[in-house]
Enzyme design. Sequence first.
Site, PDB file in Angstrom:
ATOM      1  N   HIS A   1       2.028   2.352  -3.347  1.00 38.00           N
ATOM      2  CA  HIS A   1       1.047   3.087  -4.167  1.00 38.00           C
ATOM      3  C   HIS A   1       1.213   4.594  -3.998  1.00 38.00           C
ATOM      4  CE1 HIS A   1      -1.455   0.101  -6.100  1.00 38.00           C
ATOM      5  NE2 HIS A   1      -1.676  -0.557  -4.973  1.00 38.00           N
TER       6      HIS A   1
ATOM      7  N   GLU B   1       0.830  -1.218   0.000  1.00 34.03           N
ATOM      8  CA  GLU B   1       0.000   0.000   0.000  1.00 34.03           C
ATOM      9  C   GLU B   1       0.860   1.263   0.000  1.00 34.03           C
ATOM     10  OE1 GLU B   1      -2.951  -0.353  -0.808  1.00 34.03           O
ATOM     11  OE2 GLU B   1      -3.049  -2.495  -0.396  1.00 34.03           O
TER      12      GLU B   1
HETATM   13 NI    NI Z   1      -2.492  -2.449  -4.822  1.00 35.63          NI
END
Ligand code: NI
Length: 183
Positions: free
Chosen positions: A147, A144
């Site tokens: 990202h 995450e």
């Molecule tokens: Ni992802």
Amino acid sequence: MAQLLTIAQLGAAVIRTIATPIEAINLPETQQLVDDLLATVADAKGMGIAAPQVGVSKRLVIVCCQPNERYPYAPEMPPTPMFNPEIIEHSDAMKKDWEGCLSLPGIRAEVPRYESIRVAYASRSGERLEQSFTGFLARVVQHELDHLDGIVFIFRVETTRDIIMEQEWRKRIAARPPLLVTD
Ligand code: NI
């Protein structure tokens, strides 16, 4: 009321863009974004989601692990919003294991990640927290956080031969024992 947001797919500029820090955590629109992300990731049966995945280039992720049909061996972690998260410590050791992503549906890849990490972040009430993660949860958090820097998991593979289709991955994990996660 929370609404479901559209998940941006790889190829959209926002997925490759470095996200900006969030200063005003307590703004109503920021709190609304948290609620919408929580609803969206639950609906998509994801283990986590990052704001850029719904088109918002801000440093906010949700991590929310529980076993489901997309990840039958996932450990439990209550939905946790993390504002401006940073890895402040990590193990030397890395481990390769399978990942997928709501922005690249139908694909799985074996990705090397640190086995354990310590993360500093602000909660949705603005409190500064530090938390350690090991194993699968450490993997989800690293995925995450990537990202927020415009990085998706297939950019991290050692070789493109470590990328397979999800339906083939399902056959492989059918016989796999649950991951043992200790923290
Ligand atoms: Ni992802």
